[in-house]
Write a protein that holds these residues in place. Structure first.
Motif, PDB file in Angstrom:
ATOM      1  N   GLU A 106      41.066  48.051  30.714  1.00 13.94           N
ATOM      2  CA  GLU A 106      40.921  46.782  31.434  1.00 13.94           C
ATOM      3  C   GLU A 106      39.597  46.126  31.061  1.00 13.94           C
ATOM      4  OE1 GLU A 106      41.972  44.007  32.694  1.00 13.94           O
ATOM      5  OE2 GLU A 106      42.946  44.912  34.448  1.00 13.94           O
TER       6      GLU A 106
ATOM      7  N   ILE B 299      41.804  33.704  33.153  1.00 10.91           N
ATOM      8  CA  ILE B 299      41.051  34.668  32.345  1.00 10.91           C
ATOM      9  C   ILE B 299      41.738  34.845  30.990  1.00 10.91           C
ATOM     10  CG2 ILE B 299      40.252  37.052  32.173  1.00 10.91           C
ATOM     11  CD1 ILE B 299      38.785  35.473  34.289  1.00 10.91           C
TER      12      ILE B 299
ATOM     13  N   LYS C 298      37.487  39.914  28.249  1.00  4.86           N
ATOM     14  CA  LYS C 298      38.817  39.872  27.637  1.00  4.86           C
ATOM     15  C   LYS C 298      38.763  39.154  26.288  1.00  4.86           C
ATOM     16  CE  LYS C 298      43.600  39.574  29.006  1.00  4.86           C
ATOM     17  NZ  LYS C 298      44.478  39.584  30.196  1.00  4.86           N
TER      18      LYS C 298
ATOM     19  N   ASN D 249      36.008  41.978  39.088  1.00  6.20           N
ATOM     20  CA  ASN D 249      36.660  40.884  39.811  1.00  6.20           C
ATOM     21  C   ASN D 249      35.820  40.394  40.994  1.00  6.20           C
ATOM     22  OD1 ASN D 249      38.661  39.011  40.203  1.00  6.20           O
ATOM     23  ND2 ASN D 249      40.117  40.414  41.166  1.00  6.20           N
TER      24      ASN D 249
ATOM     25  N   TYR E 221      35.287  42.137  33.168  1.00 10.23           N
ATOM     26  CA  TYR E 221      35.202  41.089  34.183  1.00 10.23           C
ATOM     27  C   TYR E 221      36.242  41.293  35.270  1.00 10.23           C
ATOM     28  CZ  TYR E 221      35.245  36.667  36.605  1.00 10.23           C
ATOM     29  OH  TYR E 221      35.196  35.722  37.599  1.00 10.23           O
ATOM     30  N   ILE E 222      37.504  41.450  34.873  1.00 14.62           N
ATOM     31  CA  ILE E 222      38.557  41.560  35.878  1.00 14.62           C
ATOM     32  C   ILE E 222      38.514  42.919  36.554  1.00 14.62           C
ATOM     33  CG2 ILE E 222      40.559  42.525  34.669  1.00 14.62           C
ATOM     34  CD1 ILE E 222      40.446  39.263  36.738  1.00 14.62           C
TER      35      ILE E 222
ATOM     36  N   ARG F  27      41.069  44.910  43.158  1.00 14.37           N
ATOM     37  CA  ARG F  27      40.062  45.504  42.267  1.00 14.37           C
ATOM     38  C   ARG F  27      40.451  46.958  41.976  1.00 14.37           C
ATOM     39  NH1 ARG F  27      37.661  42.333  46.150  1.00 14.37           N
ATOM     40  NH2 ARG F  27      36.707  40.455  45.259  1.00 14.37           N
TER      41      ARG F  27
ATOM     42  N   SER G 207      41.495  39.444  46.596  1.00 16.18           N
ATOM     43  CA  SER G 207      41.400  39.726  45.162  1.00 16.18           C
ATOM     44  C   SER G 207      41.427  41.236  44.961  1.00 16.18           C
ATOM     45  CB  SER G 207      40.102  39.150  44.584  1.00 16.18           C
ATOM     46  OG  SER G 207      40.066  37.746  44.732  1.00 16.18           O
TER      47      SER G 207
ATOM     48  N   PRO H 187      44.382  35.496  36.863  1.00 16.23           N
ATOM     49  CA  PRO H 187      44.689  36.228  35.626  1.00 16.23           C
ATOM     50  C   PRO H 187      45.065  35.307  34.467  1.00 16.23           C
ATOM     51  CG  PRO H 187      45.701  37.305  37.499  1.00 16.23           C
ATOM     52  CD  PRO H 187      45.174  36.002  38.002  1.00 16.23           C
TER      53      PRO H 187
ATOM     54  N   SER I 151      50.379  38.214  31.666  1.00 17.45           N
ATOM     55  CA  SER I 151      49.164  38.440  32.454  1.00 17.45           C
ATOM     56  C   SER I 151      49.291  37.916  33.876  1.00 17.45           C
ATOM     57  CB  SER I 151      47.963  37.747  31.783  1.00 17.45           C
ATOM     58  OG  SER I 151      47.814  38.140  30.443  1.00 17.45           O
TER      59      SER I 151
END
Length: 272
Positions: A88, A182, A141, A95, A91-92, A109, A107, A179, A163
């Motif tokens: 992964e 991103i 990403k 999150n 950043y995400i 995580r 959100s 998503p 995504s």
């Protein structure tokens, strides 16, 4: 001893299984795999209600990976097999909350270092000794795409990949959820030309739709706030406990900063 050969683990919602198989065909090596299909359902007492959440999806991935570890250990007799790779982007994975109301469960995580470490503890107490490893914890990403060693394969995989957090509702990516933003920012960063179709290709039109514009406006608000304060350290702390190593914390801070910058550059290119 040669390079490790991973066992691929996946599960699908209606409509994306064929896409996963097409992406797998782009890999140069043949890998074993565990996969299953899933569709949201409710226990008997709640029948008649609709479950459109995908919040359990990442947990399902991790649980299936643990099952894969057990299967490999039983098949080979090698108890040293213990690493689950969770690929992964950094950043995400963190999150960080775009607005104050996203500090909680709004959100997800589920690849956050704190969550993975706690899940490791839970599994260890249950007798499953595994180690989660995210090789891209310090990559955005966009960096993952631009640094991929097989650029020809990744260019073919991008239009096939999914995504979107709303994919399972209409079998098309919305184009405006976090998503998707991103994803689209990373493709812009990597200068790739071909992408998948989006229900909302032009983001400017989304800003005129009250029910769709929340994620875009939340991202814009975060960009404006952080450009003024530069408090990325305080921001990422709001997403959960971080590793105690100061060097790791600094790397996470810089990764999140670069990730948001990718989104900012994409929004500017879209004239937002």
């Amino acid at each position: 001893m040669g390079s490790p050969k991973p066992l691929l683990v996946s599960h699908t919602y209606k409509g994306d299984g064929a896409k996963q198989r097409a992406i797998k065909s782009l890999l140069k090596s043949n890998f074993a795999e565990i996969s299953y299909s899933i569709y949201p359902s409710l226990m008997e007492s709640l029948k008649g209600k609709t479950d459109i959440s995908m919040r359990g999806r990442s947990f399902n991935f991790l649980a299936m990976a643990v099952l894969g570890i057990v299967a490999l250990r039983n098949a080979t007799g090698d108890a040293s097999i213990n690493t689950i790779i969770v690929p992964e982007n950094g950043y995400i994975s963190i999150n960080p909350p775009l607005t104050r109301r996203r500090i909680g469960s709004h959100s997800t995580r589920t690849t956050h270092p704190f969550f993975l470490s706690k899940f490791e503890e839970l599994l260890r107490d249950a007798g499953f000794h595994v180690k989660f490893f995210n090789p891209y914890q310090f990559k955005t990403k966009g960096e993952m795409l631009s640094e991929c060693k097989d650029q020809a394969a990744i260019a073919k995989a991008i239009p096939l990949s999914v995504s979107c957090s709303h994919w399972h509702r209409r079998n098309i990516q919305c184009g405006h959820c976090v998503p998707c933003l991103i994803r689209r920012a990373s493709i812009h960063h990597g200068k790739f030309k071909n992408d998948a179709d989006y229900e909302n290709q032009r983001l400017k039109t989304v800003l005129n739709e009250r029910k769709k514009r929340d994620d875009i406006q939340s991202v814009q608000a975060a960009i404006i706030r952080l450009n003024k304060t530069q408090d990325y350290r305080g921001w990422i702390r709001q997403s959960g406990n971080l590793p105690s190593d100061p060097d790791v914390r600094k790397k996470l801070e810089l990764t999140v900063k670069r990730g948001l910058t990718e989104v900012e550059n994409f929004l500017k290119a879209e004239k937002l």
